[in-house]
Design an enzyme around this catalytic site. Structure first.
Site, PDB file in Angstrom:
ATOM      1  N   GLU A   2      -4.952  -8.798   0.904  1.00  0.00           N
ATOM      2  CA  GLU A   2      -5.666  -8.505   2.143  1.00  0.00           C
ATOM      3  C   GLU A   2      -6.953  -8.296   1.912  1.00  0.00           C
ATOM      4  O   GLU A   2      -7.467  -7.755   0.697  1.00  0.00           O
ATOM      5  CB  GLU A   2      -4.769  -7.375   2.637  1.00  0.00           C
ATOM      6  CG  GLU A   2      -3.779  -7.333   3.464  1.00  0.00           C
ATOM      7  CD  GLU A   2      -3.170  -6.087   3.907  1.00  0.00           C
ATOM      8  OE1 GLU A   2      -4.206  -5.060   4.630  1.00  0.00           O
ATOM      9  OE2 GLU A   2      -1.924  -5.719   4.152  1.00  0.00           O
ATOM     10  N   GLU A  23       0.779  -1.206   0.096  1.00  0.00           N
ATOM     11  CA  GLU A  23       0.058   0.063   0.143  1.00  0.00           C
ATOM     12  C   GLU A  23       0.708   1.362   0.008  1.00  0.00           C
ATOM     13  O   GLU A  23       0.670   2.343   0.941  1.00  0.00           O
ATOM     14  CB  GLU A  23      -0.973  -0.217   1.161  1.00  0.00           C
ATOM     15  CG  GLU A  23      -1.874  -1.296   1.364  1.00  0.00           C
ATOM     16  CD  GLU A  23      -3.010  -1.158   2.489  1.00  0.00           C
ATOM     17  OE1 GLU A  23      -2.988  -0.032   3.217  1.00  0.00           O
ATOM     18  OE2 GLU A  23      -4.040  -1.820   2.339  1.00  0.00           O
TER      19      GLU A  23
HETATM   20  C1  BG6 Z   1      -4.043  -2.186   5.617  1.00  0.00           C
HETATM   21  C2  BG6 Z   1      -2.620  -2.261   6.023  1.00  0.00           C
HETATM   22  O1  BG6 Z   1      -4.185  -0.962   5.313  1.00  0.00           O
HETATM   23  O2  BG6 Z   1      -5.197  -2.402   6.392  1.00  0.00           O
HETATM   24  C3  BG6 Z   1      -2.462  -2.932   7.488  1.00  0.00           C
HETATM   25  O3  BG6 Z   1      -1.680  -2.974   5.041  1.00  0.00           O
HETATM   26  C4  BG6 Z   1      -3.579  -2.534   8.425  1.00  0.00           C
HETATM   27  O4  BG6 Z   1      -1.157  -2.664   7.827  1.00  0.00           O
HETATM   28  C5  BG6 Z   1      -5.072  -3.048   7.768  1.00  0.00           C
HETATM   29  O5  BG6 Z   1      -3.244  -3.222   9.466  1.00  0.00           O
HETATM   30  C6  BG6 Z   1      -6.093  -2.833   8.689  1.00  0.00           C
HETATM   31  O6  BG6 Z   1      -6.263  -1.397   8.573  1.00  0.00           O
HETATM   32  P1  BG6 Z   1      -6.236  -0.759  10.042  1.00  0.00           P
HETATM   33  O7  BG6 Z   1      -6.180   0.622   9.720  1.00  0.00           O
HETATM   34  O8  BG6 Z   1      -7.588  -0.955  10.780  1.00  0.00           O
HETATM   35  O9  BG6 Z   1      -5.133  -1.063  10.758  1.00  0.00           O
END
Ligand code: BG6
Length: 461
Positions: A364, A166
């Protein structure tokens, strides 16, 4: 079985060094911007929990890999910490880090789990941020050397590499919207950081290919489909700008080796274009990836602006659109993100129709929920909402596959509840519950569901 996936489908999850390793200032590791920012402004972090308090992968790696095995993972992503491997950012390699990452890679392979290794997950070494971070081309060169060092040290066994996770997030957080260090609000500097990140990416790709290690290299992008409120030309135009700014700004260089002309023209018109060096275009063209990781959490709903822009306000993407709250949308209220499973299919379809159907996978997808202990049943978190979430997204991935998308796998965010930047441990994402105080690990109901799905390579209904 109603939803059967290809034999070779990757089932697994993703994590990152800064969110899991812990021991953030020991065993030779130097500070990252996160260690520094937490020290400066602990109040920015939920319940003042900082990067030292994690699931302790540095200590618990063997048990955690055993859990991955129990969850029937055939692949797993984590990242290497630049600040651990090369503590001063540019010089000598830390031998303790080399042994640590060797152990991880070897144990994953011994358990039949393919390691996917990412080189940068928001964790700029502080010493390099102090030299300007991604704004400084010397840091770009240092990153390329760091990447090459990783290929040299681990590339005999790691065959799936990613240059960045990202890469737009440090741009947005650090240089536009004030949710990452260094908390700058300046579009042109943000654009420079974005541009230099892709130069760094292309240099790493070149190094990897020169080594001919028989693997593949990619990038992981968070793609957020832009949906206009209506078919009115003003809404459609606004959604297109959001798409250019947030998707195509990284997607086009990663898959086509160049930036969209429309984006370049827009930034030029507003005096926001970063400086280019001779040879940049040729360098960018070499950065076309072998494999694209897609992180998908939420769509972006857009309408045209209702008001004029304050001419004194800093230049922002939102000069061209407003965010639209669609009535009736399904929300994850803890994270404040809309849940819209068809978005994952729309991404795959677009890649197939407009980008030549690249090799890709869902790198993800996930759902962060607060106070999950309230769902405990006989000592286990009964997270049926997470099972529904994953199932629904997989159904749309399956449809994309049936229509010919080249999607090779599905990785969940994340394996075990982990430290999530400024949200720290507010929202839990894991297949495995973590008791932060005792470090006890317990598989949630979703973990069992996923293990079964991975073993059977699909599910019914
Ligand atoms: C993604 C990232 O944006 O989402 C992770 O690659 C992150 O590092 C995950 O933890 C969840 O988002 P957040 O902001 O709720 O931790």
């Amino acid at each position: 079985m109603q939803y059967q996936f290809p034999e070779t489908f990757w089932w697994g999850s993703a994590s990152s060094a800064p969110q899991t390793e812990g021991d953030s200032l020991s065993f030779g590791k130097s500070a990252t911007i996160w260690d520094h920012w937490f020290q400066q402004q602990p109040g920015r972090f939920h319940q003042q929990v900082g990067p030292a308090q994690t699931s302790g992968f540095y200590q618990h790696w063997r048990d955690d890999i055993a859990l991955l095995k129990q969850l029937n993972h055939n692949s797993f992503r984590t990242s290497i910490s630049w600040a651990r491997l090369i503590p001063d950012g540019t010089g000598a390699v830390n031998p303790q880090a080399v042994s640590f990452y060797n152990q991880i890679i070897d144990e994953l392979l011994a358990q039949g789990i393919t390691p996917f290794i990412n080189l940068f997950h928001f964790d700029m070494p502080l010493v390099l941020q102090e030299q300007g971070g991604w704004e400084n081309l010397e840091v770009v060169a240092a990153y390329a050397r760091y990447a090459d060092t990783c290929f040299q040290l681990f590339g005999d066994r790691v065959k799936h590499w990613f240059t960045f996770n990202e890469p737009i997030v440090p741009v947005e957080g650090g240089y536009l919207y004030d949710f990452h260090y260094p908390n700058v609000v300046d579009f042109r500097r943000a654009a420079t950081v974005a541009y230099h990140t892709m130069l760094a990416h292309a240099q790493a790709v070149q190094h990897y290919r020169q080594r001919q290690q028989g693997g593949e290299i990619g990038i992981i992008l968070n793609l957020t489909p832009s949906y206009p409120r209506s078919a009115h030309p003003a809404d459609v135009k606004a959604a297109n700008v959001a798409d250019l700014m947030f998707n195509r700004s990284f997607l086009d260089p990663a898959l086509r080796g160049s930036y969209p002309e429309e984006l370049v023209a827009l930034l030029k018109r507003h005096g926001q274009l970063p400086a280019c060096q001779p040879g940049d275009a040729e360098l960018l063209a070499t950065g076309v990836v072998d494999l694209l990781g897609i992180n998908y959490y939420q769509p972006r709903r857009i309408k045209c602006r209702d008001s004029l822009v304050n001419p004194e306000s800093p230049f922002m993407p939102e000069w061209f659109f407003d965010h639209y709250e669609m009535p009736g949308r399904k929300m994850n209220p803890y994270r404040g993100w809309e849940i819209y499973a068809p978005g994952i299919y729309d991404i795959l379809t677009r890649l197939r129709e407009s980008y030549g159907n690249p090799r890709c996978f869902i790198s993800e997808n996930g759902m962060g929920v607060e106070n999950e202990e309230r769902f405990a049943h006989n000592g286990q978190i009964a997270d049926d909402y997470r099972i529904d979430f994953v199932r629904e997204h997989l159904q749309w991935v399956h449809r994309g596959l049936a229509e010919g998308s080249n999607c090779l796998g599905y990785h969940m965010w994340t394996f075990i509840d982990n430290w999530s930047w400024c949200n720290a441990y507010k929202n839990r994402y894991g297949f495995v519950q973590l008791d932060l105080a005792s470090q006890r690990r317990s598989i949630k109901k979703s973990g069992e569901w996923f293990a079964r799905t991975a073993r059977e390579n699909g599910f019914s209904g």
